[in-house]
Design an enzyme around this catalytic site. Structure first.
Site, PDB file in Angstrom:
ATOM      1  N   HIS A  90       0.999  -1.402   0.075  1.00 35.47           N
ATOM      2  CA  HIS A  90       0.104   0.029   0.113  1.00 35.47           C
ATOM      3  C   HIS A  90       0.874   1.231  -0.003  1.00 35.47           C
ATOM      4  O   HIS A  90       1.973   1.179   0.588  1.00 35.47           O
ATOM      5  CB  HIS A  90      -1.042   0.012   1.175  1.00 35.47           C
ATOM      6  CG  HIS A  90      -0.337   0.069   2.632  1.00 35.47           C
ATOM      7  ND1 HIS A  90      -0.114   1.207   3.322  1.00 35.47           N
ATOM      8  CD2 HIS A  90      -0.111  -0.996   3.332  1.00 35.47           C
ATOM      9  CE1 HIS A  90       0.367   0.903   4.468  1.00 35.47           C
ATOM     10  NE2 HIS A  90       0.286  -0.321   4.489  1.00 35.47           N
ATOM     11  N   ASP A  92      -0.132   4.414   0.983  1.00 40.39           N
ATOM     12  CA  ASP A  92      -0.570   5.311   2.012  1.00 40.39           C
ATOM     13  C   ASP A  92       0.046   5.284   3.377  1.00 40.39           C
ATOM     14  O   ASP A  92       0.503   4.039   3.747  1.00 40.39           O
ATOM     15  CB  ASP A  92      -2.306   5.473   2.172  1.00 40.39           C
ATOM     16  CG  ASP A  92      -2.555   4.136   2.982  1.00 40.39           C
ATOM     17  OD1 ASP A  92      -2.113   2.982   2.536  1.00 40.39           O
ATOM     18  OD2 ASP A  92      -3.641   4.164   3.890  1.00 40.39           O
ATOM     19  N   GLU A 187      -5.069   1.734   2.663  1.00 38.95           N
ATOM     20  CA  GLU A 187      -5.007   0.494   3.437  1.00 38.95           C
ATOM     21  C   GLU A 187      -5.268   0.999   4.810  1.00 38.95           C
ATOM     22  O   GLU A 187      -5.793   0.187   5.594  1.00 38.95           O
ATOM     23  CB  GLU A 187      -3.631  -0.202   3.231  1.00 38.95           C
ATOM     24  CG  GLU A 187      -3.656  -1.709   3.976  1.00 38.95           C
ATOM     25  CD  GLU A 187      -3.048  -1.756   5.329  1.00 38.95           C
ATOM     26  OE1 GLU A 187      -3.293  -2.864   5.924  1.00 38.95           O
ATOM     27  OE2 GLU A 187      -2.645  -0.696   5.719  1.00 38.95           O
ATOM     28  N   HIS A 393       3.486   3.533  12.435  1.00 40.86           N
ATOM     29  CA  HIS A 393       2.584   4.720  12.736  1.00 40.86           C
ATOM     30  C   HIS A 393       3.158   5.520  14.163  1.00 40.86           C
ATOM     31  O   HIS A 393       2.421   6.087  14.748  1.00 40.86           O
ATOM     32  CB  HIS A 393       1.134   3.740  13.224  1.00 40.86           C
ATOM     33  CG  HIS A 393       0.536   3.092  12.270  1.00 40.86           C
ATOM     34  ND1 HIS A 393      -0.713   2.543  12.396  1.00 40.86           N
ATOM     35  CD2 HIS A 393       1.002   2.671  11.113  1.00 40.86           C
ATOM     36  CE1 HIS A 393      -0.911   1.655  11.407  1.00 40.86           C
ATOM     37  NE2 HIS A 393      -0.053   1.966  10.653  1.00 40.86           N
TER      38      HIS A 393
HETATM   39 ZN   LIG Z   1       0.962  -1.598   6.293  1.00 41.05          ZN
END
Ligand SMILES: [Zn+2]
Length: 422
Positions: A90, A92, A187, A393
């Site tokens: 992904h 994003d 995603e 993240h």
């Molecule tokens: Zn991921």
């Protein structure tokens, strides 16, 4: 190491890092509040770069569609009939942490000590918080500068797939079947496969390249449902409410309070244990609703947890004769293992590919879902292989150059193995 393999490693070494640095410089944060596809237009900026690079490699059908999905295919160079294999990552990055103006820093020849991030000295990668760092001595560690995430989730996967594609296009002596590439937007906000055109993709089996530790291979995810409880209470003027008023808000809170507090919650479970987790609640006197997510590894266990929750709801309501409640279940995704078990070669070949890179395969399950869990039920059985991304993240996100190289090598070996075994 045979000479050919050595050359391969050197080549990958040169390009996978360059690609990665280029991709993380593009802000591709997705936005759960948006209702457009892709959720943020800027994700297409990276899609355009990827399409451009694929075309430059000679992959002539590379294209991005209106929703921001990138599709490309490497034609088969084998006389055999080989299943069509798709590699997916992904584009994003998570809305939980800024992805704007990411300044990637390479910490060469990592010596095992703490890494202080220059733009915010309170952001320190300590080996005790990041135990996998201890296995990276001598490697090149890439971090952001302290104010943003890095975006290794999942740009490490993009770089690995792109580099493997580049290698295959330049090494026609490496035999493979048709290889499909799929890069998805959104995603991180759970919409990564909403607009995938399965017909256009036209692949038999797939791999998401979005896993963490070197050598990891995940073939099992949670099964997931969402439950909404809506309570309808009895509202009256509070001055004349005695014996009549039944507050939906209070009933909802009682339901929450009656949930088990020593088990079945995210904070009391690990490994293969499932849970019931309230994620939001709102209400007025007359009406209140609670949203839950329910997770476990089997459908049967999900049903059991839902029965526990329904039971809590009904017990509380017994004391409120004027009130009622609705219990609504929505399926979110299912454990991919059920599908993968029908095609055991998908995981077996991944184990073999990882082994061929000289790395010990680590097979495990994910306490979450992946695009692969949904793809598996959309007709593309799809486990998850490592990309090397860590602490995603967060501002302390990191990846090592060497792990990304191994991911690219694993993809190349996978292409080869599917051809060999066909
Ligand atoms: Zn991921």
């Amino acid at each position: 190491m045979p000479k050919k393999l050595l050359q391969m490693s050197l080549k990958i070494h040169h390009t996978v890092l360059e690609r990665f640095l280029k991709y993380v410089a593009v802000d591709t944060q997705s936005d759960p509040e948006s209702d457009t596809y892709p959720s943020t237009e800027k994700q297409k900026n990276l899609g355009k770069i990827l399409v451009g690079e694929l075309l430059e490699m000679g992959i002539s059908d590379a294209q991005m569609d209106e929703y921001g999905y990138v599709y490309a295919s490497l034609p088969s160079n084998s006389e055999k009939k080989v299943p069509v294999i798709c590699f997916c990552s992904h584009m994003d990055t998570s809305p939980d942490c800024s992805g704007k103006e990411v300044k990637a820093i390479i910490h060469k020849n990592y010596d095992g000590s703490e890494i202080v991030l220059p733009d915010d000295a309170s952001q320190i990668l300590k080996p005790e918080d990041h135990p996998d760092l201890k296995e990276q001595i001598g490697n090149g560690i890439i971090t952001a500068s302290g104010t943003t995430l890095l975006g290794a989730d999942n740009k490490a996967g993009l770089a690995g797939i792109m580099d493997a594609a580049h290698y295959l296009m330049n090494h026609p002596e490496v035999k493979h079947g048709t290889i499909k590439i799929l890069f998805t937007p959104d995603e991180e906000i759970g919409r990564g496969v909403d607009k995938v055109d399965m017909k256009k993709l036209d692949a038999d089996f797939g791999y998401t390249v979005d896993g963490e530790k070197l050598g990891s291979l995940e073939d099992e995810t949670f099964s997931a449902d969402a439950v909404t409880i809506t309570v309808h209470g009895v509202s009256t003027h509070p001055g004349f409410a005695k014996g009549k008023l039944e507050s939906a808000m209070k009933i909802a809170s009682e339901i929450l309070a009656s949930l088990p507090n020593d088990r079945l919650s995210p904070e009391t479970t690990e490994k293969k244990e499932g849970f019931i987790h309230p994620v939001s609640m709102n209400g007025i006197v007359e009406k209140a609703s609670i949203q839950f997510i329910i997770r476990d590894f089997t459908d049967e266990a999900l049903l059991e947890h839902e029965a526990v929750l329904r039971n809590c709801m009904e017990k509380v309501l017994e004391n409120y004769p004027g009130s009622a409640a609705e219990f609504e279940v929505k399926e979110q995704y299912r454990n991919m293992k059920k599908v993968l078990d029908q095609h055991p070669q998908i995981v077996a070949y991944a184990v073999e590919a990882i082994r061929r890179t000289g790395v010990q395969p680590l097979q495990s399950s994910i306490r979450g879902g992946t695009d692969g869990s949904r793809l598996s039920y959309m007709g593309l059985p799809c486990p998850n292989i490592f990309a090397g991304e860590h602490a995603f993240h967060s501002k302390q996100e990191w990846v090592s150059v060497q792990d990304m190289e191994k991911a690219a090598e694993t993809i190349i070996h996978l292409c080869r193995i599917w051809e060999e075994k066909a």
